[in-house]
Design a protein around this motif. Structure first.
Motif, PDB file in Angstrom:
ATOM      1  N   MET A 132       0.834  -1.207   0.000  1.00  0.00           N
ATOM      2  CA  MET A 132       0.000   0.000   0.000  1.00  0.00           C
ATOM      3  C   MET A 132       0.873   1.264   0.000  1.00  0.00           C
ATOM      4  SD  MET A 132      -2.980  -1.054  -0.445  1.00  0.00           S
ATOM      5  CE  MET A 132      -3.774   0.527  -0.308  1.00  0.00           C
ATOM      6  N   LYS A 133       1.957   1.226   0.760  1.00  0.00           N
ATOM      7  CA  LYS A 133       2.887   2.357   0.786  1.00  0.00           C
ATOM      8  C   LYS A 133       3.508   2.550  -0.597  1.00  0.00           C
ATOM      9  CE  LYS A 133       5.478   5.548   2.632  1.00  0.00           C
ATOM     10  NZ  LYS A 133       4.939   6.778   3.179  1.00  0.00           N
ATOM     11  N   MET A 134       3.846   1.450  -1.244  1.00  0.00           N
ATOM     12  CA  MET A 134       4.425   1.514  -2.581  1.00  0.00           C
ATOM     13  C   MET A 134       3.438   2.137  -3.563  1.00  0.00           C
ATOM     14  SD  MET A 134       6.105  -1.517  -4.836  1.00  0.00           S
ATOM     15  CE  MET A 134       4.526  -2.271  -5.091  1.00  0.00           C
ATOM     16  N   VAL A 135       2.193   1.741  -3.490  1.00  0.00           N
ATOM     17  CA  VAL A 135       1.159   2.305  -4.361  1.00  0.00           C
ATOM     18  C   VAL A 135       1.018   3.804  -4.092  1.00  0.00           C
ATOM     19  CG1 VAL A 135      -1.317   2.294  -4.859  1.00  0.00           C
ATOM     20  CG2 VAL A 135      -0.078   0.127  -4.670  1.00  0.00           C
ATOM     21  N   GLU A 136       1.004   4.171  -2.832  1.00  0.00           N
ATOM     22  CA  GLU A 136       0.895   5.586  -2.451  1.00  0.00           C
ATOM     23  C   GLU A 136       2.065   6.395  -3.019  1.00  0.00           C
ATOM     24  OE1 GLU A 136       1.894   7.897   1.644  1.00  0.00           O
ATOM     25  OE2 GLU A 136       0.486   6.226   1.829  1.00  0.00           O
TER      26      GLU A 136
END
Length: 148
Positions: A6-10
């Motif tokens: 999720m952090k990577m997507v953000e």
């Protein structure tokens, strides 16, 4: 989905790419921010300035190992295992990328089609983060979070 994914997507939605994302997550695991390092990592994105050469997830992963085990000041000593750790990452990445995509270059992975980036890069980047975490952990370094 994991918190790291999720952090990577953000970060991706904020305009960062594979090599930068890997370093941002690694820096955050150390409780740090370093815009200069993140900016420098932009030279590795898209296979080095979007030239399609060596994948930024691999080069970013090697840099993350260096962040933890490399020499940063005159007084510091480089961990004598740093190059072995990077070799392990490269060997793993070659097996992973060649078997799936035919090579380790960005152009190979994306089949020279930038539209493949959204389908392929996130999974390869998160797998690379996981492998870096595994390598660092096996050598006594703690990179927090689960990257798989």
């Amino acid at each position: 989905m994991t918190d790291a994914f999720m952090k990577m997507v953000e970060l991706s939605q904020a305009g960062f790419y594979c090599s930068q994302i890997i370093l941002i997550i690694g820096l955050e695991a150390q409780g740090k921010e370093n815009p200069d390092v993140v900016r420098a990592m932009s030279g590795l994105v898209g296979g080095m300035g979007f030239c399609g050469k060596t994948c930024g997830a691999l080069t970013g992963g090697a840099c993350l190992i260096g962040l933890y085990a490399g020499k940063g000041t005159v007084e510091e000593m480089e961990d004598s295992r740093v190059n072995d750790m990077i070799r392990e990452l490269v060997g793993w990445f070659e097996e992973e990328a060649v078997s799936q995509y035919g090579g380790i270059a960005c152009d190979d992975i994306l089949e020279k089609n930038p539209m493949n980036r959204m389908a392929r890069c996130p999974q390869l980047t998160i797998k690379t983060l996981g492998k870096v975490q595994e390598i660092l952990s096996a050598n006594g370094y703690e990179l927090t979070g689960q990257f798989d």
